[in-house]
Design a protein around this motif. Structure first.
Motif, PDB file in Angstrom:
ATOM      1  N   PHE A   1      10.796  -8.600   4.208  1.00 35.94           N
ATOM      2  CA  PHE A   1      10.098  -8.694   2.933  1.00 35.94           C
ATOM      3  C   PHE A   1       8.850  -9.558   3.063  1.00 35.94           C
ATOM      4  O   PHE A   1       7.802  -9.273   2.463  1.00 35.94           O
ATOM      5  N   LYS A   2       8.952 -10.626   3.832  1.00 33.46           N
ATOM      6  CA  LYS A   2       7.802 -11.499   4.037  1.00 33.46           C
ATOM      7  C   LYS A   2       6.659 -10.734   4.708  1.00 33.46           C
ATOM      8  O   LYS A   2       5.500 -10.833   4.282  1.00 33.46           O
ATOM      9  N   GLU A   3       6.971  -9.958   5.739  1.00 34.76           N
ATOM     10  CA  GLU A   3       5.939  -9.207   6.443  1.00 34.76           C
ATOM     11  C   GLU A   3       5.299  -8.160   5.527  1.00 34.76           C
ATOM     12  O   GLU A   3       4.080  -7.948   5.543  1.00 34.76           O
ATOM     13  N   SER A   4       6.139  -7.503   4.720  1.00 36.96           N
ATOM     14  CA  SER A   4       5.595  -6.522   3.776  1.00 36.96           C
ATOM     15  C   SER A   4       4.666  -7.198   2.773  1.00 36.96           C
ATOM     16  O   SER A   4       3.607  -6.669   2.411  1.00 36.96           O
ATOM     17  N   GLY A   5       5.092  -8.387   2.310  1.00 39.57           N
ATOM     18  CA  GLY A   5       4.245  -9.143   1.394  1.00 39.57           C
ATOM     19  C   GLY A   5       2.938  -9.546   2.037  1.00 39.57           C
ATOM     20  O   GLY A   5       1.873  -9.478   1.403  1.00 39.57           O
ATOM     21  N   ASN A   6       2.999  -9.954   3.307  1.00 38.13           N
ATOM     22  CA  ASN A   6       1.775 -10.346   4.014  1.00 38.13           C
ATOM     23  C   ASN A   6       0.803  -9.180   4.131  1.00 38.13           C
ATOM     24  O   ASN A   6      -0.416  -9.353   4.006  1.00 38.13           O
TER      25      ASN A   6
END
Length: 419
Positions: free
Chosen positions: A105-110
């Protein structure tokens, strides 16, 4: 309610019955059923299933309370509530450990953040926060962990590192979206995990500064610079804080000067009224007059100036009125009636300068006739008063004046009798 009825009700609500239980064991991939090894034995019709040790305290609760408790447990939920726990469960529907899911989720948000899709990035960061925050709460409450998953101290440290990044990144989204309170709350959440997170201090300072909370912004900025005194973004926000503080100070000074000037002018007006023996009174609900007001003209700061009054001309015989924004104390009624007449609604042409009489109400509730060529100052120096800084004058055709005066007296007598 009998035991048989209770059992039937629970079975119906939870979709559990002897037939369904055997059917579920023969079908694979049914998410709502536990494994046969852990599933409690359900008595056919009579016995209510025994509560687990972890829910022993519910023995003293009513059946409806027990059912309500069960429905809050994800396995038995018939309707998912929108709360952190269920949202975390939805997020964990993705394959992988909580750390892996939150990291994705963090990578998608980034990725969304890089292309300035702030709202989408915030949603991805939020999903990651829900997953790891749920794990943090479990550890804080001492809830039992999954025996099949070994979580080491390094794993916990890694989870908290990702959670910290999620909070800080979401704070950046809130800052871009101008959700300033949410921004500094996420900054505070990140700082609880790592008190030396400079980005959290920077973004919190920016959020505080945006809403004019200079002291909090300065405190957050100073704490960040204590950790990294050469940090350029923090130095930039520090300079902005100094600039903003100067602007606010100048604005406050200007406002203070304005208020002081208004206070001084009010004092001059009161002194001028007293010097002219003009009586005044203020009611609990003075009328709205926008920018019209009792003042000294032409210079409101010069006590030698003359008084100017907002004035209402009332035509009681026809229930009409006119408003004179500035009636100077040296003006006469004739000065103003000359440009007001003829009245647009006066089809009978009753209102002419020579054909009207003017009156003012006295302190005792009577009437005094005001000459049309008498200066306002002389009229106000008698037995009358100015109410709410507004002069009130009654204007009537001469032919109707006597009847109106009689009606006015009767009305005043009735009011006094009623009091």
């Amino acid at each position: 309610m009998s035991v048989e009825e209770i059992s039937d009700e629970i079975a119906d609500r939870l979709k559990i019955s002897e037939g369904e239980d055997s059917k579920s064991q023969s079908q694979e991939g049914t998410p709502q059923q536990p494994s046969s090894q852990n599933a409690p034995t359900i008595a056919p019709l009579v016995m209510f299933p025994a509560l687990s040790p972890g829910r022993a305290m519910t023995e003293r609760k009513t059946v409806d309370e027990v059912v309500a408790e069960l429905k809050k447990t994800p396995f038995f939920m018939t309707e998912l509530e929108e709360n952190d726990d269920t949202e975390a469960l939805k997020a964990l529907a993705y394959e992988g450990t909580p750390f892996e899911v939150a990291s994705e989720f963090k990578e998608s948000g980034n990725e969304c953040f890089r292309v300035k899709r702030w709202a989408d990035a915030k949603e991805f960061y939020t999903k990651g926060v829900l997953v790891l925050a749920a794990e943090e709460r479990k550890r804080a409450k001492g809830e039992p962990q999954d025996p099949d998953v070994v979580v080491t101290e390094d794993d916990i440290k890694a989870q908290r590192g990702v959670l910290e990044s999620l909070y800080v990144n979401r704070a950046a989204c809130h800052l871009e979206l101008r959700n300033y309170r949410s921004c500094w709350l996420d900054g505070a959440a990140a700082l609880r995990l790592n008190p030396k997170n400079v980005k959290a201090y920077y973004r919190s300072a920016r959020a505080f500064l945006a809403v004019g909370r200079i002291e909090e912004a300065d405190d957050a900025c100073a704490r960040g610079l204590e950790i990294d005194e050469g940090n350029k973004p923090l130095k930039g926000v520090a300079q902005d804080i100094v600039t903003k503080h100067g602007e606010i100070t100048a604005k406050q000074k200007k406002e203070s000067e304005r208020l002081a000037k208004e206070k001084r002018r009010e004092t001059l007006v009161k002194a001028s009224l007293q010097a002219r023996f003009i009586k005044t009174r203020t009611t609990a609900q003075p009328p709205e007059m926008e920018d019209a007001k009792l003042q000294l003209v032409p210079d409101p700061d010069d006590p030698r100036s003359s008084l100017s009054f907002p004035t209402v001309l009332l035509y009681p015989a026809h229930l009409q009125s006119d408003f004179v924004k500035a009636f100077n104390e040296m003006d006469t009624l004739a000065d103003h009636l000359a440009y007001i007449f003829p009245l647009p609604w006066d089809t009978a042409q009753e209102y002419t300068l020579a054909g009207v009489e003017c009156y003012m109400e006295t302190l005792t509730g009577g009437l005094v006739k005001v000459g049309k060529k008498v200066p306002l100052l002389k009229a106000l120096s008698g037995n009358v008063e100015v109410v709410d800084e507004v002069v009130r004058l009654f204007v009537l055709p001469k032919a109707k004046a006597a009847a109106w005066i009689q009606e006015f007296k009767i009305k005043k007598m009735a009011e006094k009798g009623g009091g």
